[in-house]
Write an enzyme that holds these catalytic residues in place. Structure first.
Site, PDB file in Angstrom:
ATOM      1  N   HIS A  97       1.746   9.979   0.122  1.00  0.00           N
ATOM      2  CA  HIS A  97       0.740   9.028  -0.565  1.00  0.00           C
ATOM      3  C   HIS A  97      -0.285   9.746  -1.156  1.00  0.00           C
ATOM      4  CE1 HIS A  97      -0.326   4.526   0.055  1.00  0.00           C
ATOM      5  NE2 HIS A  97      -0.351   4.880  -1.298  1.00  0.00           N
ATOM      6  N   ASP A 123      -0.014  -0.519   3.598  1.00  0.00           N
ATOM      7  CA  ASP A 123      -0.017   0.615   4.512  1.00  0.00           C
ATOM      8  C   ASP A 123      -0.374   0.354   5.872  1.00  0.00           C
ATOM      9  OD1 ASP A 123      -0.129   3.250   5.041  1.00  0.00           O
ATOM     10  OD2 ASP A 123      -0.996   3.838   3.070  1.00  0.00           O
ATOM     11  N   HIS A 125      -1.897   2.551   7.571  1.00  0.00           N
ATOM     12  CA  HIS A 125      -2.824   3.594   7.476  1.00  0.00           C
ATOM     13  C   HIS A 125      -4.210   3.186   6.454  1.00  0.00           C
ATOM     14  CE1 HIS A 125       0.598   5.631   8.852  1.00  0.00           C
ATOM     15  NE2 HIS A 125       0.079   5.859   9.902  1.00  0.00           N
ATOM     16  N   ASP A 127      -5.764   5.615   5.073  1.00  0.00           N
ATOM     17  CA  ASP A 127      -5.777   6.729   3.808  1.00  0.00           C
ATOM     18  C   ASP A 127      -7.205   6.958   3.482  1.00  0.00           C
ATOM     19  OD1 ASP A 127      -3.093   6.884   4.545  1.00  0.00           O
ATOM     20  OD2 ASP A 127      -2.478   6.244   2.631  1.00  0.00           O
ATOM     21  N   HIS A 140      -2.418  13.428   2.119  1.00  0.00           N
ATOM     22  CA  HIS A 140      -1.599  11.911   2.320  1.00  0.00           C
ATOM     23  C   HIS A 140      -2.825  10.840   2.978  1.00  0.00           C
ATOM     24  CE1 HIS A 140       1.065  11.308   5.817  1.00  0.00           C
ATOM     25  NE2 HIS A 140      -0.033  12.092   6.233  1.00  0.00           N
ATOM     26  N   ASP A 227       2.988   1.800   0.659  1.00  0.00           N
ATOM     27  CA  ASP A 227       3.567   3.025   1.665  1.00  0.00           C
ATOM     28  C   ASP A 227       4.452   2.080   2.561  1.00  0.00           C
ATOM     29  OD1 ASP A 227       3.786   4.365   3.860  1.00  0.00           O
ATOM     30  OD2 ASP A 227       1.674   5.574   3.384  1.00  0.00           O
ATOM     31  N   ASP A 229       5.491   2.782   5.189  1.00  0.00           N
ATOM     32  CA  ASP A 229       5.175   2.720   6.520  1.00  0.00           C
ATOM     33  C   ASP A 229       4.279   1.329   6.788  1.00  0.00           C
ATOM     34  OD1 ASP A 229       2.307   3.285   6.474  1.00  0.00           O
ATOM     35  OD2 ASP A 229       2.965   5.492   6.652  1.00  0.00           O
ATOM     36  N   GLU A 271       6.202   7.279   0.512  1.00  0.00           N
ATOM     37  CA  GLU A 271       6.568   7.892   1.946  1.00  0.00           C
ATOM     38  C   GLU A 271       7.858   7.506   2.433  1.00  0.00           C
ATOM     39  OE1 GLU A 271       4.365   9.373   3.871  1.00  0.00           O
ATOM     40  OE2 GLU A 271       2.759   9.704   2.836  1.00  0.00           O
TER      41      GLU A 271
HETATM   42 MN   LIG Z   1      -0.379   5.494   3.101  1.00  0.00          MN
END
Ligand SMILES: [Mn+2]
Length: 314
Positions: A97, A123, A125, A127, A140, A227, A229, A271
């Protein structure tokens, strides 16, 4: 009544970025090539035209990756800027990312004379680390901070010296794993975060409607950085940093159908780590489904609007 070439030959202008050195695990640098050769993507109802695949510059891992990431992101920014200027939109399929720094620096500077851009960030996360706060040094985990103008000055000034996204034009969706320093930065700047808890309580469709309103209310176009994830591990098993209990992919795809995507200028999907995919290619299918759903919806809405306007003026 004359149709433009764009309407007759609808296609998606795509840029790949074969990067993975700024992630926790290696492997997502192959995602762009896997998608480029994907028979599933070739069956997509809207053809994908690949403008370029940006190669990664290797200077090492973790914080040693920084010089390489700067170079790679400058190249990616050049590609997305040119594609926006030429085609008016771009799809980016990247690896880790950190790509977002290049993608949105290019999109944002291409639009600098027109207006600010908004961004919906999907996402698990935040980030939002900087090199100073990150425990791992994995870049990332830092693109949001850099797009807001923080962190490494080289990464934050790709294209021009302005922040690429203003905090009030950004929102994060699906967040369930973060560290205090990241939350402090986003709280301080007033970035709207839809944590996974809120997604579960209100449903992803309602959250995406509000996110869309948030990023379009004072911008001239908006983008989505996805992303994978952010999705539930059952729907996107092939990721390097999985977090359980994510957004359900079918609900997200349904939500997209009801979103006004006419102002969507760019989409980034990241990702995807092909070697971790299952025998059913669940993650690859998800990426293809996202592309197909987003662009079919966008093109349908754009055409419907244009035909109504043409009739009104004829
Ligand atoms: Mn990310």
């Amino acid at each position: 009544m004359r149709l433009s070439l764009k309407q007759l030959f609808q296609q998606i202008s795509a840029v790949g970025c074969a990067n993975g050195l700024a992630g926790r695990q290696l492997g997502c640098e192959s995602a762009a090539h896997v998608l480029q050769n994907s028979s599933l993507l070739k069956q997509c109802r809207i053809p994908v035209k690949w403008e370029a695949i940006v190669k990664e510059v290797n200077s090492g891992r973790h914080l040693d990756a920084m010089p390489g990431v700067r170079e790679t992101m400058r190249k990616l920014a050049d590609q997305t800027r040119e594609t926006i200027k030429k085609e008016g939109e771009v799809l980016v399929v990247a690896g880790d990312h950190s790509s977002a720094i290049g993608t949105w620096s290019g999109v944002s500077t291409a639009m600098r004379d027109v207006g600010e851009i908004g961004l919906i960030w999907i996402d698990a996360h935040m980030d939002a680390h900087t090199p100073a706060t990150s425990g791992t040094g994995n870049i990332h985990g830092m693109p949001v901070a850099h797009l807001l103008g923080y962190g490494d000055s080289h990464l934050a000034s790709i294209g021009d010296n302005f922040p690429k996204i203003r905090p009030e034009n950004l929102c994060l969706v699906g967040i369930r794993s973060f560290e205090p320093a990241e939350q402090q930065l986003l709280d301080y700047l007033g970035v709207r975060v839809f944590f996974m808890e809120e997604v579960e309580r209100r449903g992803i469709a309602e959250v995406m409607q509000e996110a869309h309103h948030h990023v379009t209310r004072q911008t001239s176009a908006f983008g989505m950085s996805i992303d994978i994830d952010g999705f539930d591990v059952a729907d996107a098993p092939a990721v390097g940093t999985p977090e359980k209990d994510g957004i359900r992919a079918d609900e997200f795809l349904q939500a997209l159908l009801r979103l006004d995507l006419r102002g969507l200028i760019a989409t980034e999907i990241v990702e995807f780590l092909p070697k971790f995919d299952d025998a059913h290619k669940t993650s690859e299918k998800l990426v293809v489904n996202l592309i197909e759903t987003i662009y079919q919806t966008k093109f349908f809405q754009t055409q419907a609007t244009e035909s109504i306007l043409r009739r009104a003026h004829s």
